[in-house]
Design an enzyme around this catalytic site. Structure first.
Site, PDB file in Angstrom:
ATOM      1  N   HIS A 188      26.649 -11.781  -7.302  1.00  0.00           N
ATOM      2  CA  HIS A 188      25.627 -12.389  -7.155  1.00  0.00           C
ATOM      3  C   HIS A 188      25.168 -13.681  -6.582  1.00  0.00           C
ATOM      4  O   HIS A 188      24.184 -13.922  -5.936  1.00  0.00           O
ATOM      5  CB  HIS A 188      25.257 -12.629  -8.635  1.00  0.00           C
ATOM      6  CG  HIS A 188      24.390 -11.608  -9.609  1.00  0.00           C
ATOM      7  ND1 HIS A 188      24.737 -10.992 -10.663  1.00  0.00           N
ATOM      8  CD2 HIS A 188      23.007 -11.457  -9.407  1.00  0.00           C
ATOM      9  CE1 HIS A 188      23.884 -10.068 -11.107  1.00  0.00           C
ATOM     10  NE2 HIS A 188      22.757 -10.377 -10.080  1.00  0.00           N
ATOM     11  N   GLU A 430      39.362   4.244  14.188  1.00  0.00           N
ATOM     12  CA  GLU A 430      40.038   3.053  14.087  1.00  0.00           C
ATOM     13  C   GLU A 430      41.795   3.287  14.318  1.00  0.00           C
ATOM     14  O   GLU A 430      42.430   2.291  13.973  1.00  0.00           O
ATOM     15  CB  GLU A 430      39.677   2.394  12.929  1.00  0.00           C
ATOM     16  CG  GLU A 430      39.791   3.401  11.598  1.00  0.00           C
ATOM     17  CD  GLU A 430      38.891   2.749  10.520  1.00  0.00           C
ATOM     18  OE1 GLU A 430      38.643   1.609  10.558  1.00  0.00           O
ATOM     19  OE2 GLU A 430      38.620   3.642   9.490  1.00  0.00           O
ATOM     20  N   ASP A 454      39.921  -2.480  12.680  1.00  0.00           N
ATOM     21  CA  ASP A 454      41.382  -1.688  12.424  1.00  0.00           C
ATOM     22  C   ASP A 454      41.838  -1.439  13.751  1.00  0.00           C
ATOM     23  O   ASP A 454      43.207  -1.490  14.034  1.00  0.00           O
ATOM     24  CB  ASP A 454      41.232  -0.467  11.363  1.00  0.00           C
ATOM     25  CG  ASP A 454      41.351  -0.946   9.928  1.00  0.00           C
ATOM     26  OD1 ASP A 454      42.074  -1.885   9.617  1.00  0.00           O
ATOM     27  OD2 ASP A 454      40.595  -0.582   9.226  1.00  0.00           O
ATOM     28  N   CYS A 501      31.144  -0.116  14.287  1.00  0.00           N
ATOM     29  CA  CYS A 501      30.696  -0.821  13.346  1.00  0.00           C
ATOM     30  C   CYS A 501      31.834  -2.002  12.854  1.00  0.00           C
ATOM     31  O   CYS A 501      31.560  -2.555  11.681  1.00  0.00           O
ATOM     32  CB  CYS A 501      30.301   0.023  12.141  1.00  0.00           C
ATOM     33  SG  CYS A 501      32.074   1.211  11.883  1.00  0.00           S
TER      34      CYS A 501
END
Ligand code: PEP
Ligand code: MG
Length: 573
Positions: A188, A430, A454, A501
């Protein structure tokens, strides 16, 4: 002294520490004789709490917006809840106990009940009750709560954790950033920090033990680095970084509604990485052209148990519906390595990053895997869903994963539940073994997305969590660039596309090399999008192609870095 955590909100701040220390709210059970007096004390505490919450509500509406202010309407309702009040009063009258003891007892019952419900909405209500409980008990005990709204000097707030009401009370004029021990990017307080647009770092584990009130700290929300009691040289270095960052932000902000194109008009897709539907605000704010990676493990990590099919379906649907006509790539569970689930005991492993994780685990625990795949398939009717498998090492794994997906489709059809038949399926590249055999993998899937976080650790055999070998994180190294080129070329020959990504996609020097190598899609944290769009707009496609070609012939990370820096500077003159 350097400390690192999770960069939860971008920006750099250099200010003294203001430590928000948890106050002692220990409650003792006491026998009382004057019941009326005890009930009156309770009513007074509720009244004061309600007034205080109303003030916070009004402040929040001004400092943030009406949506965040509404959190406190819910808190006021809880404070004045007639059922809680009735039960507390009954306990005081029947058991002759003090008001704080009775109030705590009743609240704890509600908290346990909400926490026990397998539903995100009720989990959040449990947090709300905890927040209100703390306030009422503090008034009953007459203990002043740390009040962040009283801060009137420029500081960086350091705390174990920040509750939503603490965060909402932070006045941007004085609070220039915050650092907490616990929390992740989707906690939060992290979400609120991004809305407030103040730099923040969460998940530092022990920062509160390391700093004292008034200590100067440097907070670099871009990298998640904290420097405690910095030297003059470090201060100078970060002031320059900060100035540079602010100037850049002003330039990048002009690119919000512009397309992602090179100087000569070649279009490229820039998507965002997200960890939960809460990150969608930033996706829209920075004009992402889709979601290139939704890390679903946060949905599992922010839970006390495996999220149900329905819970997952709702989260995936929310993302798909928020981005109509845009590609949304959702990655299946990538747990293990540095990501753990408290409720899934795993054997201790000597090399957890090389261990029984991600797809490997899902192929063994098909019960967990199938729940997720069913939820994804059900959500597929709400948008342009692409499913992606992480940590693939062999073709056989991809075939097995696809077979489980087909089983789920057949089950849903048999149950009469709608889902798309032609959901696109891709894999993360990866592991070097996959990059080298990319031509074969390309026959099995619809797309590749290169996970460089990775891929670099496995290519250079350097644990991504180990500070001592962090120099081996070498995104510009020609050996890695050649590996990436192999993947892109193999995908194009097979008629499929390749995205990226990993963090490298949003790296300002790597991005133009990657575009030059032919990368089709770039996915990054939303706050890097405008910077990348700006960089592409400064160079032509042929310049980037020529630059990439030269990089492939160089001999080290450093020589590529130097070459690209020089070339970019020259081109943007
Ligand atoms: C990666 O490895 O590059 C990646 C994007 O996945 P994660 O960082 O979640 O391992
Ligand atoms: Mg990865």
């Amino acid at each position: 002294m350097k400390y690192s955590g999770i960069g939860a909100s971008a920006g750099i701040a250099i200010y003294p520490v203001y430590k928000l220390i948890e106050v002692d709210l220990t409650i003792e059970q006491q026998s009382i004789t004057d019941v009326k007096n005890e009930v009156a004390r309770l009513e007074n505490a509720i009244k004061t709490t309600s007034k205080e919450l109303q003030t916070i509500r009004e402040q929040t509406a001004i400092s943030m917006d009406e949506e965040h202010a509404m959190i406190f309407d819910a808190h006021i309702q809880i404070a004045q809840d007639p059922e809680i009040m009735r039960q507390v009063q009954e306990k005081i009258e029947e058991e002759h106990v003090n008001a704080e003891y009775a109030y705590d007892h009743v609240c704890q019952m509600f908290i346990a009940m909400f926490e026990g419900m397998d539903n995100e909405y009720f989990q959040e209500r449990a947090l709300d009750v905890k927040d209100v409980r703390r306030r009422v008990i503090a008034h009953l005990l007459d203990v002043p709560l740390n009040d962040p709204s009283l801060i009137n000097e420029k500081v960086i707030v350091v705390a174990h954790d920040l509750t939503p009401s603490d965060t909402a009370q932070l006045n941007k004029t004085y609070v220039k950033g915050f650092i907490t021990n616990i929390g992740g990017r989707t906690s939060h307080s992290a979400i609120m920090a991004r809305s407030l647009e103040i730099p923040a770092i969460v998940g530092t584990k022990h920062i509160t033990d390391e700093v004292n009130d008034g200590d100067l700290v440097i907070l670099d929300g871009l990298t998640g680095t904290v420097i405690i009691r910095p030297t003059d040289v470090e201060i100078e270095e970060y002031r320059a970084k900060q100035e540079h960052y602010e100037k850049q932000v002003a330039i990048w902000s002009k690119f919000v509604n512009k397309p992602s194109v090179s100087k000569d008009g070649k279009h490229v897709e820039i998507a965002a990485n997200i960890g939960s539907p809460d990150d969608l605000d930033a996706v829209k704010k920075y004009g992402a052209e889709g979601v290139g990676l939704y890390r679903t493990e946060f949905l599992y990590m922010n839970n006390d148990n495996f999220p149900t099919e329905m819970e997952q379906y709702k989260a995936y649907k929310a993302v798909l519906e928020a981005l109509p006509n845009k590609k949304v790539i959702i990655r299946t569970l990538d747990i293990g390595g540095d990501k753990h689930l408290d409720y899934l005991p795993m054997d201790a492993e000597l090399n957890p990053f090389l261990g029984h994780r991600a797809l490997r685990l899902c192929l063994e625990r098909t019960d967990i895997f199938k729940t997720q795949l069913r939820a994804l398939l059900r959500a597929s009717i709400h948008g342009d869903l692409h499913i992606m498998f992480p940590m693939v090492a062999t073709l056989n794994e991809v075939r097995q994963a696809k077979a489980v997906l087909e089983t789920c489709k057949a089950e849903l059809h048999a149950e009469g539940i709608a889902c798309k038949d032609d959901v696109k399926v891709g894999i993360m590249v990866e592991i070097p073994a996959v990059a080298i055999l990319a031509d074969q993998f390309a026959k099995e899937v619809d797309f590749f997305s290169i996970g460089t976080n990775d891929l670099i650790q496995y290519s250079f055999a350097a644990d991504r969590m180990n500070q001592k070998v962090s120099y081996l994180y070498q995104p510009y190294n020609p050996s890695l660039l050649r590996l990436i080129k192999m993947v892109i070329d193999a995908s194009h020959e097979a008629g499929i596309w390749t995205g990226m990504c990993g963090e490298m996609a949003g790296d300002k020097l790597a991005a133009p090399i990657l575009l030059g190598l032919g990368l089709d899609e770039f996915s990054m944290s939303a706050t890097s999008i405008l910077q990348t769009r700006y960089i592409f707009s400064e160079l032509t496609y042929s310049e980037m192609k020529a630059m990439a070609e030269t990089c492939l012939t160089l001999d080290s990370h450093e020589s590529v870095q130097e070459f690209v820096e020089k070339t970019i500077k020259g081109e943007s003159k």
